[in-house]
Design an enzyme around this catalytic site. Structure first.
Site, mmCIF file in Angstrom:
data_model
loop_
_atom_site.group_PDB
_atom_site.id
_atom_site.type_symbol
_atom_site.label_atom_id
_atom_site.label_comp_id
_atom_site.label_asym_id
_atom_site.label_seq_id
_atom_site.Cartn_x
_atom_site.Cartn_y
_atom_site.Cartn_z
ATOM 1 N N GLY A 77 12.426 -15.251 -21.170
ATOM 2 C CA GLY A 77 11.623 -14.961 -20.076
ATOM 3 C C GLY A 77 10.186 -14.118 -20.165
ATOM 4 O O GLY A 77 9.363 -14.332 -19.473
ATOM 5 N N ASN A 104 15.950 -7.345 -11.388
ATOM 6 C CA ASN A 104 16.954 -7.289 -12.213
ATOM 7 C C ASN A 104 17.620 -5.822 -12.211
ATOM 8 O O ASN A 104 18.742 -5.641 -12.675
ATOM 9 C CB ASN A 104 16.371 -7.387 -13.621
ATOM 10 C CG ASN A 104 15.042 -6.512 -13.774
ATOM 11 O OD1 ASN A 104 14.102 -6.757 -12.843
ATOM 12 N ND2 ASN A 104 14.954 -5.620 -14.690
ATOM 13 N N SER A 133 15.728 -17.540 -18.544
ATOM 14 C CA SER A 133 15.994 -17.286 -19.904
ATOM 15 C C SER A 133 17.380 -17.364 -20.329
ATOM 16 O O SER A 133 18.270 -17.077 -19.412
ATOM 17 C CB SER A 133 15.592 -15.823 -19.913
ATOM 18 O OG SER A 133 15.938 -15.195 -21.291
ATOM 19 N N HIS A 191 19.761 -16.127 -22.343
ATOM 20 C CA HIS A 191 20.791 -15.080 -22.363
ATOM 21 C C HIS A 191 21.118 -14.370 -21.290
ATOM 22 O O HIS A 191 22.135 -13.778 -21.386
ATOM 23 C CB HIS A 191 20.449 -14.305 -23.520
ATOM 24 C CG HIS A 191 19.439 -13.236 -23.030
ATOM 25 N ND1 HIS A 191 19.603 -11.895 -22.932
ATOM 26 C CD2 HIS A 191 18.102 -13.362 -22.738
ATOM 27 C CE1 HIS A 191 18.643 -11.345 -22.742
ATOM 28 N NE2 HIS A 191 17.409 -12.121 -22.719
ATOM 29 N N CYS A 209 15.517 -1.777 -20.395
ATOM 30 C CA CYS A 209 14.543 -1.418 -21.396
ATOM 31 C C CYS A 209 14.388 0.041 -21.159
ATOM 32 O O CYS A 209 13.368 0.526 -21.881
ATOM 33 C CB CYS A 209 13.080 -2.176 -20.828
ATOM 34 S SG CYS A 209 13.425 -3.799 -19.961
HETATM 35 N N1 PLP Z 1 12.211 -10.927 -16.219
HETATM 36 C C1 PLP Z 1 13.484 -10.525 -15.694
HETATM 37 C C2 PLP Z 1 13.727 -10.264 -14.368
HETATM 38 C C3 PLP Z 1 14.398 -9.823 -16.551
HETATM 39 O O1 PLP Z 1 15.376 -9.317 -16.024
HETATM 40 C C4 PLP Z 1 14.151 -9.833 -18.041
HETATM 41 C C5 PLP Z 1 15.394 -9.541 -18.933
HETATM 42 O O2 PLP Z 1 15.912 -8.406 -18.941
HETATM 43 C C6 PLP Z 1 12.993 -10.656 -18.282
HETATM 44 C C7 PLP Z 1 12.027 -11.134 -17.428
HETATM 45 C C8 PLP Z 1 12.696 -11.127 -19.961
HETATM 46 O O3 PLP Z 1 13.537 -11.988 -20.333
HETATM 47 P P1 PLP Z 1 13.631 -11.947 -21.750
HETATM 48 O O4 PLP Z 1 14.764 -11.041 -22.507
HETATM 49 O O5 PLP Z 1 14.535 -13.477 -22.198
HETATM 50 O O6 PLP Z 1 12.384 -11.809 -22.572
#
Ligand code: PLP
Length: 393
Positions: A83, A163, A211, A213, A341
């Site tokens: 992502g 998220n 993404s 995972h 994060c």
């Molecule tokens: N965007 C959103 C809304 C997400 O929840 C995440 C992952 O937590 C990402 C982007 C990043 O994705 P990736 O972990 O595949 O880099």
């Protein structure tokens, strides 16, 4: 403060995982599809010999599968490392290639979008505007329209589901507004890909990101949908992989796993949704009954306004707020506070901060998957209630 729930039943699960918005467990069927590409099939997909051609065919089959599921053309699907890369590619490439000088986003976006646009403001001098939202995180689309009226040819990045708090944005309407103003629309669909059906013929987006995972596929692989006719510069330069859009030897096993995960997700989507929605309703009912003054952040408690996999709980101020995640972890309940994060309760969450949440209240994100059970919900709530009962006496 009182907690009324009793101890977990004797059949309580050993440990429960409610952090699926951070990452979902790999589906064994996905692993099975990947294994031959890790153990048996040697070579590089760019090689012209039979080994290379076999790998190339697997990549192109995966592309076709995904394109079919999201109603796009295979030529509009490009594989990435996940992502974050998809978000960076769309933002950096659109702004630089198309000469855009203004970007519109919201303070509630994932850092993969926010930090990228902030970096572009520094390096490329673009101007940034933020769409207003209310205290529940609902976007003011009238304000988006006002911003576009003053800056028509902008880069717009507004996600499908948040998220942290699970808020769903009306990406169909956002896309239509963007189209009226000739804007480039990117939507981060990382949390909804494989959870809702996406139809890229209907959606007026130039870029959409997935993404693996987050949908029971492997980590470190994803894809970006890039609408035909909107050609941008690559983020990674090197070989001619992905038709010169994304250099680097392809993660073949990961790509095969991603396509398999998408197939499984689409196949069982309505059953999974029904099951997970039931778990979420159970969480809401039990938390409300079991812990005094429990609240829910964003619109996460509204079934029709939020992603069914996410429930963000706001807990009354107490001496355990600071150590909530740690204590739950000791109680064998894995959750997140706001976002994977960040650490701590809501102290690290830019989303909860933007909503003006009370920093003294603890925040927990329970995020569910098709693998969770009612017994796990009961266990998690009982553990949380026990922690609160301890501080109440
Ligand atoms: N965007 C959103 C809304 C997400 O929840 C995440 C992952 O937590 C990402 C982007 C990043 O994705 P990736 O972990 O595949 O880099």
């Amino acid at each position: 403060m009182t907690a009324t729930l009793g101890s977990p039943a004797p059949s309580a699960p050993k440990a429960v995982y409610f952090d699926n918005a951070a990452s979902t467990p790999l589906d064994p069927q996905v692993l099975e599809a990947m294994l031959p590409f890790m153990l048996e099939h040697v070579g590089n997909p760019s090689s012209i010999h039979s080994h290379g051609r076999k790998l190339r065919a697997a990549i192109e089959n995966a592309r076709k599968t995904i394109a079919h599921l999201i109603n796009a053309a295979p030529a509009e699907v490009f594989f990435t490392s996940g992502g974050t890369e998809g978000d960076n590619y769309a933002a950096v490439g659109s702004i630089r290639t198309l000469g855009l000088r203004h970007a519109i986003t919201s303070p509630l976006e994932h850092h993969a979008v926010l930090h990228t646009l902030e970096a572009l403001a520094k390096t490329d001098g673009i101007e940034l505007s933020f769409v207003r939202h209310d205290e529940h995180g609902q976007l003011d689309l009238g304000h988006l329209e006002e911003l576009l009226a003053t800056h028509p040819r902008s880069f717009v990045s507004l996600m499908h589901a948040n998220n942290e708090i699970g808020n769903l944005n009306d990406i169909q309407t956002i896309g239509e507004i963007c189209q009226r103003y000739n804007a480039i629309y990117h939507t981060d669909t990382v949390q909804t890909m494989g959870h809702y059906p996406h139809d890229l013929q209907q959606l007026k987006a130039h870029f959409v990101v997935g993404s693996a995972h987050k949908l029971h596929g492997p980590k470190g692989v994803g894809f970006v949908y890039n609408r035909a006719g909107t050609q941008i510069e690559p983020l990674l330069h090197g070989g001619s992989q992905e038709r010169n859009v994304r250099a680097g030897t392809e993660n073949v096993a990961g790509i095969v796993g991603l396509a398999k995960a998408m197939e499984i997700a689409y196949h069982g989507m309505s059953d999974h949704q029904r099951h997970i929605q039931g778990l979420k309703a159970r969480f809401i009912a039990q938390l409300t009954a079991g812990i005094e003054d429990v609240q829910f952040n964003g619109t996460s408690a509204h079934a029709d306004k939020s992603l069914y996999t996410v429930l963000n709980v706001s807990l009354p101020p107490s001496e355990i707020s600071e150590m909530l995640l740690f204590n739950l972890d000791i109680s064998r309940v894995s959750v997140s506070g706001g976002s994977a994060c960040t650490s701590g309760a809501n102290a690290g969450s830019h989303v909860l901060t933007a909503l003006g949440s009370d920093p003294n209240r603890g925040a927990i994100r329970f995020s569910m998957s098709k693998l969770n059970t009612e017994a796990e919900v009961d266990f998690a709530v009982a553990q949380l209630a026990k922690l609160y009962r301890k501080v109440a006496v």
